[in-house]
Motif scaffolding. Sequence first.
Motif, short mmCIF file in Angstrom:
data_model
loop_
_atom_site.label_atom_id
_atom_site.label_comp_id
_atom_site.label_asym_id
_atom_site.label_seq_id
_atom_site.Cartn_x
_atom_site.Cartn_y
_atom_site.Cartn_z
N ASN A 297 -2.13 -4.65 -11.82
CA ASN A 297 -0.92 -4.77 -12.63
C ASN A 297 0.19 -5.49 -11.87
O ASN A 297 0.99 -6.23 -12.45
CB ASN A 297 -0.46 -3.38 -13.09
N ARG A 298 0.24 -5.29 -10.55
CA ARG A 298 1.25 -5.99 -9.75
C ARG A 298 0.91 -7.48 -9.66
O ARG A 298 1.81 -8.33 -9.72
CB ARG A 298 1.35 -5.36 -8.37
N GLY B 222 1.09 -8.72 -4.21
CA GLY B 222 0.72 -7.37 -4.65
C GLY B 222 1.68 -6.30 -4.18
O GLY B 222 1.34 -5.11 -4.22
N ARG C 206 4.64 -3.57 -4.02
CA ARG C 206 4.97 -2.56 -5.04
C ARG C 206 6.28 -2.88 -5.75
O ARG C 206 6.40 -2.71 -6.96
CB ARG C 206 5.07 -1.18 -4.37
N THR D 231 0.80 -1.23 0.00
CA THR D 231 0.00 0.00 0.00
C THR D 231 0.83 1.27 0.00
O THR D 231 0.47 2.25 -0.65
CB THR D 231 -0.94 0.01 1.22
N GLY E 208 -8.52 -2.96 -2.70
CA GLY E 208 -7.52 -2.07 -3.28
C GLY E 208 -6.15 -2.27 -2.70
O GLY E 208 -5.21 -1.55 -3.07
N ARG F 166 -8.47 -0.88 -13.54
CA ARG F 166 -7.30 -0.56 -14.35
C ARG F 166 -6.25 -1.67 -14.18
O ARG F 166 -5.89 -2.03 -13.08
CB ARG F 166 -6.72 0.78 -13.91
N LEU G 189 -8.01 -7.57 -3.82
CA LEU G 189 -8.27 -6.76 -5.02
C LEU G 189 -9.49 -5.87 -4.81
O LEU G 189 -9.49 -4.69 -5.20
CB LEU G 189 -8.50 -7.67 -6.23
N LYS H 102 -2.92 -4.26 -6.30
CA LYS H 102 -3.21 -3.63 -7.58
C LYS H 102 -3.15 -4.68 -8.70
O LYS H 102 -2.29 -5.55 -8.71
CB LYS H 102 -2.20 -2.51 -7.86
#
Length: 917
Positions: free
Chosen positions: A800-801, A756, A758, A723, A795, A838, A792, A798
């Motif tokens: 894309n990750r 997930g 970063r 996050t 949130g 997205r 998911l 993400k």
Amino acid sequence: MTTAAVLEAVRRGAGDTLPALLQPLTPAERRALVPELTALRREIRGWDWSRWQERACIRRGLLLAGAACHTGAAAAASWIAARDLRTDSPARRTALLLRVLADRDPAWLGDVAHRLAARAATAEEDYPLIRELVRRTGCTLPAGDGFVRGWVREMSTGGPERSAGRGRPLGAALRAEPQLRAFVPLLFETAEPAEPLSWHGRSTDGGGWPAELARLAAEGLLDRSVLADGCTARLLRGGRPAHLSFYLDLLRALDLTQDEQQARACDWIAVAGDAPSPLAGHAQGILAGLSEAGRLTAEQLAEMSAAVLFRPEKKLVRAQLVLLGKALRRRPDDRSVLLPAAATAFGHADTALQERALRLVAAHLRPDDGALRAELAGQAGLLGPVHRLAAADLLGAVADDTAAEPREDVLPPAPERRRPAPAADLSLAATVELVASLAHAREPGPGEFETALDALVRHAHRDRAALAAALHPALADRRWLRADGWTDPEWIEGVELVAATVLGCVRAADLRTAGSRRGVGYPQDCVHAALGAVTAARIREAAARIPADPLPFLLAAPSWDTGTLEPLELVARLAEYRRLGVAPAPADFAQALLRVRRDPEAAAAAAALGTAEGGRLAAWLASDGEPPRTVRRVQEPAPAASRLGWDRTRETVPRIVVELSERPGLQNGSFPAEFRRLGRAYTDSGRRCYHWAGYELAQHPVMPEDREAQAVWLLPALTACATVGERGAGELLARLAELGGPAGPVLHLAVATGLGARHAEDRLAAVDALLVLAARGELDAALLGRDLAELLALGTVKPNRLADAARSAAAAGAYALTWTLLAQALPALLAGGGAGARGAGEVLAVAADCAERCGAAGPVPEGVAGAADRAGSSQLAVQARRLRAALAEAAARAGGSGRAGGGGGARRPGGGAEAAA
């Protein structure tokens, strides 16, 4: 004039008088002064802080006298560059040194200048002195990085002739530089560009280095080809994008003609293939211009395409395919060279780019291109299953029936547990070597800390005097050994504390009271402080026994590098303690209980010992270990007004928190106080502590058979990685997966959160944890998929990750496993009528690829049909249609063969097939 006068002037700090005193001395008299000056330098190093002014004055004189008295260039340069002799400003120091060195031979001074320039730590600061020595002697310019940085900084601030407080413009300073042509090529030879070269504040108005160098080249003061060749060569060397920006800006300022660009076409091809994305895009644009102008041969364009189409950046690959299409339209006869290059994109991870490349081949392939068609058919095997049939129709190749069959997962083997080196077999010399290596800031390997600790205890029990004699020279540089009197054990950590006790530097009374200050300033619920307190208490306990009653060996030394202790080995150790008449140390025995693998069958052997510790061990082995009860809930972020800088509640999305109930088995009085802290109830408050998160998990496993509790403690750090972009917790998750004990729901949630993260390294570590659990048959893939769906939706993770992590897991051979995870997560991702979040298209692409490869024939996940029915050619719609078609085809194939579909199995090397989920 005697040498005594020189020494007296140095001691008085009369540096201004030294040049006159030193000038009449002969070389022999100067050499005789060197030992005296060295002794004085050593003497003032030992002075305390109260004499700092006197010491500073003496150091000025020492610098000048030593520089003048050393007759060797290497010794003189080393003396001048000494950090402890620098008290004046660079300008004053330069002026004084030039006075005392004025009578030396020019060749000798040039040698000193080059040696000073080669000293990376001080060359930039000594630039004024080096430059003046070079000017006076006429020697060649040094090429050291520090010297070049000094020149760049001087030019950027107005040059050597700048007036006080106001420098000249950069262009004027460069035009006044007499050795400009010699200096500029050095700009391209440094490891990193000098910082002022990229000062953007001076570049926006056209007065920065790139613009000024381009103007000088236009005026003929610099060779334009030197600048262009230097920039391209530096870009070819690679590096961080920020370090390469100056060279790219200079090339743009030079505005190379097409003749100049064509002469360097090979360099641009290499940059397009290997450089960071922004530089590769610039090179691609230059080569595209050359191609449209007819200045790039088909062979060069093919070479460029083979490199660019292999890159992961979709934007670059799309642009290259467009470039190939334009070239083929201009020169159709080049298709035998360009189409095989375009087929390189058949192996790209993005199936949309595979399709684009296949369409390009179809558009330009002619019916009579038999040999070319056969060559392209050989490359069609790189295509994904969804495009292989179309390629077979186009290229005349027969579809590979084996490729169409579902693939069985072949998971990487689980890491094997290894036994650490037995401490009983370690000689005295090997023990000292290991202790010294750990004391001198080397990261301990798995089990090395425990081996060193146990070996120290064993040798202290056998012959403390011999151990002390061997340790003293190996640890002679440690501060606690050089200190006068006793050392506070609070300032000594790890095996060094036991070594310090062996050497008599710590008192037993201090060891008994040590630890009371540990944890001060940390949150009361800081688990890392509690884990560290357990390890520290055991070390202090072992050290406190050394003066009067050393332990023969440690009970809690692990049997495996994971930290696990085998129950029968612990029973054998307790039996040996009983034979020797030694009472187990409380903290050591408590740690052994937390590490022992629970085995009810070994309880009888423990009870047969007939000792109190044997009874405790038998009861511990026979119980279920009181698995911690957990409560899972979603916590909303705190209002912005209530957030603090050290508070993890600054997260802007809800997060899953897990509470750990109290463990009565660790709360009773049979465990020392430090261990009872681990049995307290735990709630994630979101507050930060300043420990290296989870260090005890990675190096000193306190509870290696309780992964669930440790997953609860690690979850906040993993959530922060997902996050707020923290990093490092993924590595600990991978280590946690290798430990023992049940792989429960919290461990699965921790893995889902790590997927997930970063930063890529944390995601890869989470993938490693996933594969370890799967290879060991401990993974509940459906449960992990539901956790991903929840994360998911919140949130926390993400899309894309998750796509990147899933792609890595699939690439390791776990296609069916990855499909099972994503099939559970897709409904949450596509909630809202098929619009999707997205990055949902990337996840769908991975899911479709996995479904095609493993032959998944299950029901279409909720939301996929809605996304597939959307109009247009967005990635979301295209990949949803692809996934729906793959599932329908697999279902039809399974129905026709009478085989129930559902994905391939997972097979571990050397073992039989198992279900992936």
